[in-house]
Write an enzyme that holds these catalytic residues in place. Structure first.
Site, PDB file in Angstrom:
ATOM      1  N   GLU B  29      -6.588  -5.258   9.326  1.00  0.00           N
ATOM      2  CA  GLU B  29      -5.540  -6.011   8.650  1.00  0.00           C
ATOM      3  C   GLU B  29      -4.929  -7.005   9.636  1.00  0.00           C
ATOM      4  O   GLU B  29      -4.532  -6.622  10.731  1.00  0.00           O
ATOM      5  CB  GLU B  29      -4.474  -5.045   8.119  1.00  0.00           C
ATOM      6  CG  GLU B  29      -5.038  -4.113   7.042  1.00  0.00           C
ATOM      7  CD  GLU B  29      -4.255  -2.801   6.895  1.00  0.00           C
ATOM      8  OE1 GLU B  29      -3.178  -2.674   7.497  1.00  0.00           O
ATOM      9  OE2 GLU B  29      -4.756  -1.905   6.188  1.00  0.00           O
ATOM     10  N   GLU B  59      -7.117   0.982   3.625  1.00  0.00           N
ATOM     11  CA  GLU B  59      -7.654   1.688   4.801  1.00  0.00           C
ATOM     12  C   GLU B  59      -8.926   2.460   4.483  1.00  0.00           C
ATOM     13  O   GLU B  59      -9.855   2.516   5.297  1.00  0.00           O
ATOM     14  CB  GLU B  59      -6.592   2.628   5.391  1.00  0.00           C
ATOM     15  CG  GLU B  59      -5.482   1.917   6.140  1.00  0.00           C
ATOM     16  CD  GLU B  59      -4.392   1.355   5.230  1.00  0.00           C
ATOM     17  OE1 GLU B  59      -4.468   1.559   3.996  1.00  0.00           O
ATOM     18  OE2 GLU B  59      -3.463   0.722   5.760  1.00  0.00           O
ATOM     19  N   PHE B  82      -2.069   0.559  12.863  1.00  0.00           N
ATOM     20  CA  PHE B  82      -1.313   1.631  13.498  1.00  0.00           C
ATOM     21  C   PHE B  82      -2.111   2.909  13.234  1.00  0.00           C
ATOM     22  O   PHE B  82      -2.537   3.137  12.100  1.00  0.00           O
ATOM     23  CB  PHE B  82       0.091   1.784  12.899  1.00  0.00           C
ATOM     24  CG  PHE B  82       1.091   0.788  13.407  1.00  0.00           C
ATOM     25  CD1 PHE B  82       2.042   1.150  14.358  1.00  0.00           C
ATOM     26  CD2 PHE B  82       1.103  -0.522  12.929  1.00  0.00           C
ATOM     27  CE1 PHE B  82       2.966   0.226  14.833  1.00  0.00           C
ATOM     28  CE2 PHE B  82       2.025  -1.450  13.400  1.00  0.00           C
ATOM     29  CZ  PHE B  82       2.968  -1.071  14.351  1.00  0.00           C
ATOM     30  N   ALA B  83      -2.291   3.714  14.253  1.00  0.00           N
ATOM     31  CA  ALA B  83      -3.102   4.923  14.077  1.00  0.00           C
ATOM     32  C   ALA B  83      -2.551   5.814  12.972  1.00  0.00           C
ATOM     33  O   ALA B  83      -3.301   6.530  12.313  1.00  0.00           O
ATOM     34  CB  ALA B  83      -3.176   5.704  15.387  1.00  0.00           C
ATOM     35  N   ASP B  84      -1.233   5.724  12.754  1.00  0.00           N
ATOM     36  CA  ASP B  84      -0.620   6.534  11.694  1.00  0.00           C
ATOM     37  C   ASP B  84      -1.307   6.305  10.347  1.00  0.00           C
ATOM     38  O   ASP B  84      -1.377   7.206   9.523  1.00  0.00           O
ATOM     39  CB  ASP B  84       0.862   6.175  11.549  1.00  0.00           C
ATOM     40  CG  ASP B  84       1.595   6.187  12.877  1.00  0.00           C
ATOM     41  OD1 ASP B  84       2.431   7.059  13.092  1.00  0.00           O
ATOM     42  OD2 ASP B  84       1.317   5.290  13.720  1.00  0.00           O
ATOM     43  N   PHE B  85      -1.797   5.070  10.132  1.00  0.00           N
ATOM     44  CA  PHE B  85      -2.342   4.728   8.810  1.00  0.00           C
ATOM     45  C   PHE B  85      -3.731   5.328   8.583  1.00  0.00           C
ATOM     46  O   PHE B  85      -4.278   5.226   7.487  1.00  0.00           O
ATOM     47  CB  PHE B  85      -2.418   3.204   8.629  1.00  0.00           C
ATOM     48  CG  PHE B  85      -1.099   2.505   8.822  1.00  0.00           C
ATOM     49  CD1 PHE B  85       0.101   3.181   8.709  1.00  0.00           C
ATOM     50  CD2 PHE B  85      -1.063   1.146   9.127  1.00  0.00           C
ATOM     51  CE1 PHE B  85       1.316   2.537   8.902  1.00  0.00           C
ATOM     52  CE2 PHE B  85       0.145   0.491   9.315  1.00  0.00           C
ATOM     53  CZ  PHE B  85       1.331   1.183   9.201  1.00  0.00           C
ATOM     54  N   HIS B 128       5.124   4.957  12.246  1.00  0.00           N
ATOM     55  CA  HIS B 128       4.502   3.993  13.161  1.00  0.00           C
ATOM     56  C   HIS B 128       4.574   4.440  14.619  1.00  0.00           C
ATOM     57  O   HIS B 128       4.576   3.597  15.512  1.00  0.00           O
ATOM     58  CB  HIS B 128       5.183   2.622  13.047  1.00  0.00           C
ATOM     59  CG  HIS B 128       5.012   1.939  11.727  1.00  0.00           C
ATOM     60  ND1 HIS B 128       5.691   2.316  10.607  1.00  0.00           N
ATOM     61  CD2 HIS B 128       4.237   0.895  11.357  1.00  0.00           C
ATOM     62  CE1 HIS B 128       5.348   1.534   9.588  1.00  0.00           C
ATOM     63  NE2 HIS B 128       4.463   0.664  10.023  1.00  0.00           N
TER      64      HIS B 128
END
Lengths: 348, 323
Positions: B29, B59, B82-85, B128
């Site tokens: 993104e 994602e 962001f790795a969170d996603f 995040h």
């Protein structure tokens, strides 16, 4: 009944369908091959069912008896070097794509000679040699792999296509929508084929799918959406062949909803208490194999003696696959540690 | 040796690998503009939009399509933003990417790289800021690395892209603008090779990514007290360089394991078991751990600071071991 973005596909044959079917109509040899392919799928699965209940096959199996018209309609519209992404109910898809009966049967037996060396099993079969990039135990997951396969085809500059099969239940998962959207954005050579057997496991289509039509969802993504009678292998073939033609020509993805009937339970052992028996009886009256046979007989392409020879050859192939699976060795237990990585020189 | 920051070192690695191999493409993104952290800036200008692909906020499709591409001949580099996603693509990472080769009996390969910008800081809040590497270390079929310096970032990303298997590279957000020397010549950093970032004799501090800097700061503070700390950076967790850990413990006989993620069932907990298993007879004290409390990352600066693992905790833990 080939109508782009049709909200409520008509169940009867329309002129549009006939006209398009004519342009991709299979010749006599291919019609006979499709008939044999459906019978091969049917007999493979009927015998697998018997062997499962005889305790010869571990785990779970999900059979597609009654749905052969979809598998073969799709398979016959693809080339050997085209790709196919499949589902947990995928034996028929692999057979229709030209996969080895021996390697498939051995795999669902859990044998070392299986197409996945016994690591996949019925729900996770794959045979890359015929472009079958995997059944999938997670519904709709193939729908997001597909645009990437399409991108690879585009970037490598070949004229291959990828077809992705999924069920009506999977059409309600996010990856279906993400995959169709991305494929449409990329004009990727993808053919989405929803095999709508009207049951998401034990939940009826009308209780799980808002709007009723899965084909109509294509309109939201600006791609052709077509509903066909999935019990008519020729109708499926015509719709898929048209979608393949578009995809090969750079016109992007299509969505086909093939309505069919699952004659057996969601998995073997499913008592199907949720479902009226009349539904299966009605499904049997639409038997895709009997329908194509009647078509072939009507066109004087098949007579009783020829049909018997075809059946006999298939019987021999299936029994050969069973004998191969039965006589194959089980995997060595420690082979459970193999095949995780291409490159793993470390001891850890 | 040239000096550049961590983000530019990653950018250099991407450029070098995209020049080397036409199958390599980037997807994510906002990456055409180089967002969110500048790592992909300038790539679209050099390589074009076919190989530097802005994706919709999808994602599952970004990650899933990368598997489809990887298994049919391309080499994707996915920017997770962001790795969170990655939670929105967990099926694709855990069930599909990690398992496909194995489940299909080795028939397919999955040469893709997932770039995972991660970590705490700047009040980014609960969605995040997380350190999620433990999820993937616990998923067979994935390789996982965590660079702490610009040179390691460049060398590990290049290795990840060339590796024939799926590799996750965790890039700490707080490191992107940290500077360091990067070799002028093209240099690969292998997986499974730990690096001793500071030699010492009294206590081994095992740390990755941002915590390496905290460990080095702690070592300075401990030196003033006469305690000699050795800082070992595993650099990759899967595979893990057990031998370098064992050699360090054989020298120091005391271990502090420092990580940014939460304490429970973490990478540090696993590393503590590795040290116990291979070096039990060498240990003169229980293994100490520094990690975050088991809460999500809070927003407000004082609370965020409270849950941020830091050098002071490493110093306190080491002091305790030396008693």
């Amino acid at each position: 009944m080939v109508e782009e973005g049709a909200p409520t596909p008509a169940p009867d044959a329309s002129h549009a369908r006939i006209a398009r079917a004519m342009t991709h109509a299979p010749g006599p040899d291919q019609l006979l091959q499709m008939y044999a392919a459906m019978l091969r799928v049917r007999r493979f699965e009927e015998r697998a069912r018997e062997l499962y209940h005889a305790g010869r096959i571990p785990g779970f199996i999900h059979l597609s008896v009654g749905q052969e018209g979809v598998a073969v309609g799709v398979g016959a519209a693809l080339r050997r070097d085209d790709y196919l992404l499949s589902t947990h109910r995928g034996h028929g898809h692999l057979i229709a794509k030209g996969g080895s009966l021996r390697a498939l049967m051995a795999e669902i037996f859990g044998k070392a000679t299986g197409c996945c060396k016994g690591k996949g099993g019925s729900m996770h079969i794959a045979d890359a040699s015929v472009g079958y990039l995997g059944a999938n135990g997670v519904l709709a997951s193939g729908c997001v792999l597909a645009p990437g396969v399409g991108l690879s085809i585009q970037m490598r500059g070949t004229d291959q296509v990828v077809a992705v099969l999924f069920g009506d239940g999977a059409a309600n998962r996010g990856p279906f929508h993400e995959g169709v959207n991305l494929s449409a954005l990329w004009r990727a050579p993808v053919v989405f084929v929803c095999e709508n057997n009207s049951w998401a496991s034990t939940t009826a289509h009308e209780l799980s799918t808002a709007g009723g039509s899965i084909a109509a969802r294509a309109a939201g993504y600006g791609i052709p959406g077509v509903a066909v009678d999935g019990n008519d292998a020729l109708a499926v073939h015509a719709a898929v062949a048209e979608a393949v033609r578009r995809a090969r020509g750079g016109d992007g993805p299509s969505l086909i909803e093939a309505k069919t009937v699952r004659w057996l339970g969601h998995h073997e052992g499913d008592p199907q208490a949720y479902r009226p028996k009349s539904e299966v009886e009605e499904g049997r009256r639409q038997d895709p194999i009997a329908r194509l046979r009647a078509h072939l007989e009507g066109a004087a392409l098949l007579d009783a003696a020829h049909a018997a020879r075809v059946a006999q050859a298939i019987e021999a192939d299936v029994e050969d696959a069973i004998a191969f699976a039965e006589s194959s060795p089980l995997p060595e237990p420690h082979h459970a540690l193999d095949d995780l990585f291409v490159h793993w020189p470390w001891k850890d | 040796m040239p000096v550049m920051d961590f983000g530019d070192a990653l950018n250099l690695a991407l450029k070098e690998e995209m020049r080397r191999d036409g199958r390599v493409y980037c997807i994510g993104e906002d990456i055409v503009l180089g967002l969110p952290f500048g790592v992909t800036k300038g790539l679209a200008e050099e390589f074009g939009l076919a190989r530097v692909r802005n994706a919709p906020i999808s994602e599952a499709a970004i990650v899933g399509s990368s598997l489809g591409a990887a298994m049919t001949g391309l080499v994707p580099v996915v920017d997770m933003h962001f790795a969170d996603f990655v939670t929105c693509a967990m099926d694709e990472v855990v069930n599909q990417i990690a398992k496909s080769r194995y489940m299909f009996g080795g028939q397919i390969a999955c040469p893709l790289t997932l770039r995972m910008p991660y970590g705490i800081g700047k009040s980014a809040g609960g969605h995040h800021s997380n350190s999620v590497e433990a999820w993937f270390v616990n998923t067979p079929g994935l390789k996982v690395c965590m660079p702490s310096t610009p040179a390691d970032a460049r060398g590990l990303l290049k290795t990840a892209i060339r590796d024939p298997d799926p590799v996750l590279i965790f890039e700490h957000r707080a490191l992107y603008r940290v500077q360091g020397e990067v070799p002028a010549e093209e240099t690969l950093v292998p997986l499974g090779a730990a690096d001793v970032k500071r030699a010492g004799t009294d206590v081994t501090v095992i740390a990755t990514a941002r915590m390496v800097g905290e460990a080095l700061l702690a070592a300075e503070m401990l030196a003033e007290e006469g305690i000699s700390a050795e800082v070992v950076d595993p650099r990759s967790l899967v595979p893990l360089d057990r031998a370098t850990l064992a050699a360090s413990v054989a020298k120091t006989h005391r271990v502090v394991i420092a990580e940014e993620g939460p304490m429970r069932a973490s990478v540090g907990a696993w590393l503590a078991w590795v040290v116990m298993e291979q070096s039990f007879d060498e240990l003169d004290a229980p293994i100490a751990r520094v990690a975050a409390p088991d809460v999500p990352i809070p927003f407000s600066p004082p609370m965020e600071a409270f849950v941020t693992a830091h050098a002071g905790q490493i110093v306190a833990a080491a002091r305790e071991l030396m008693k």
